[in-house]
Design an enzyme around this catalytic site. Structure first.
Site, short mmCIF file in Angstrom:
data_model
loop_
_atom_site.label_atom_id
_atom_site.label_comp_id
_atom_site.label_asym_id
_atom_site.label_seq_id
_atom_site.Cartn_x
_atom_site.Cartn_y
_atom_site.Cartn_z
N PRO A 1 50.47 23.47 72.36
CA PRO A 1 49.04 23.14 72.29
C PRO A 1 48.49 22.58 73.60
O PRO A 1 48.97 21.58 74.11
CB PRO A 1 48.97 22.08 71.18
CG PRO A 1 50.26 22.18 70.44
CD PRO A 1 51.26 22.66 71.44
N GLU A 2 47.51 23.28 74.15
CA GLU A 2 46.75 22.80 75.30
C GLU A 2 45.33 22.53 74.80
O GLU A 2 45.10 22.53 73.58
CB GLU A 2 46.76 23.85 76.42
CG GLU A 2 48.18 24.27 76.81
CD GLU A 2 48.22 25.34 77.90
OE1 GLU A 2 47.27 25.42 78.71
OE2 GLU A 2 49.19 26.10 77.94
#
Length: 287
Positions: free
Chosen positions: A2-3
């Site tokens: 997750p960014e």
DNA sequence: AACATCTCCTGAAAGC
DNA sequence: TGCTTTCAGGAGATGT
């Protein structure tokens, strides 16, 4: 992994489901996911009977506001998932925290590799919540200013890839989106940051916003583990132009995507469109 | 200041 | 086929 777009997607899918709800029970199955401050007992006690009043994203951190002023903050790192269930299925092997609300719904935090963390902080304790207070500007924030961004490059001798991954320089980017931004900007990942010309920094500024907005619209990139707040995969992996595409044809020219370790990370780029800035600082990227 | 290396961790993929 | 090794990576710590 997750960014910014994935964390934003989790927030948007989760917040409507838990906002206004009151926490009834707190179960911590794996204590080492609970970060400072305080003991796990204090963490659980601090959540009891608290209502979720709001939430926002900052960098890759998910921040939930509780009545009474404390904040519940998650960093999903590599494989963390945070999702809501009305009727919880039997918990999985890597479920580490379950919050049950008064109405029976549950918020579940699971993380295969257990790099993720959850923090509970009172006002004034934010410095204990991961890198929250060390984060650079938000790329999609209203105050993110081009001239300031250009000036920040001045004495940065490091390589552009490392600089964009540095959360205190710019918040929220990770390996996938940095590669996509550099491809769209025709910049080689090893280019020294202070070799970049103004038009190239402007391009990074614009392409960064563009890629992140498109990825949010696509509800994030699911390479393997990522799911949103309802357990759904994202769609943006189909629209990645270079990341994970070693050996495939460049979407813009006849060359093939290469992979090389830069700043300790796998970096995907087109050797033709993204000329090596060390050898050819005047490259325009045309090929 | 910049960069490499190690740590944390598991499971998929590659190697033999 | 089946076992062993490598690899993936965010970020903080440590070494050069």
């Amino acid at each position: 992994m997750p960014e910014l777009p994935e964390v934003e997607t989790v927030l948007r899918s989760l917040l409507p489901k838990i906002k206004g709800k009151e926490i009834n029970t707190v179960r911590v199955m794996h204590e080492d996911v609970v970060g400072w401050p305080g003991s796990v007992k204090e963490f659980s006690r601090g959540l009891f009977r608290k209502k979720v009043t709001g939430g926002f994203r900052r960098g890759k951190l998910l921040v939930f506001e509780l009545n009474g002023g404390k904040k519940l903050i998650f960093h999903l790192r590599m494989t963390g998932r945070l999702y809501y269930r009305i009727n919880p299925a039997p918990l999985e092997k890597h479920s580490h925290l379950v919050l049950e609300f008064v109405d029976g719904g549950t918020l579940i935090f699971e993380d295969t590799r257990r790099f993720g963390r959850v923090y509970l902080v009172a006002p004034g304790e934010e410095c204990y919540a991961g890198n929250l207070e060390k984060l650079g500007p938000e790329p999609l924030g209203p105050d993110f200013d081009l001239e300031e961004f250009v000036r920040a490059f001045d004495k940065k001798k490091g390589r552009i890839k490392a600089l964009l991954l540095n959360q205190s320089f710019i918040a929220g980017l990770g390996n996938i989106y940095v590669d996509e931004i550099l491809f769209r900007s025709n910049i080689h990942p090893e280019t020294p940051a202070n070799n970049l010309e103004k038009h190239q920094i402007e391009s990074i500024f614009l392409k960064m916003k563009e890629v992140l907005k498109e990825a949010i619209a696509g509800r994030g990139t699911t390479f393997r583990d990522y799911r949103d707040g309802e357990g759904r995969s994202g769609d943006f992996q189909n629209l990645l132009q270079v990341y994970g595409r070693e050996g495939e044809k460049c979407p813009r020219c006849s060359d093939f995507i290469e992979r090389k370790k830069v700043a300790g990370r796998s970096s995907f780029f087109c050797p033709c469109c993204q000329k090596d800035g060390i050898n050819d600082p005047s490259s325009t990227g045309e090929c």
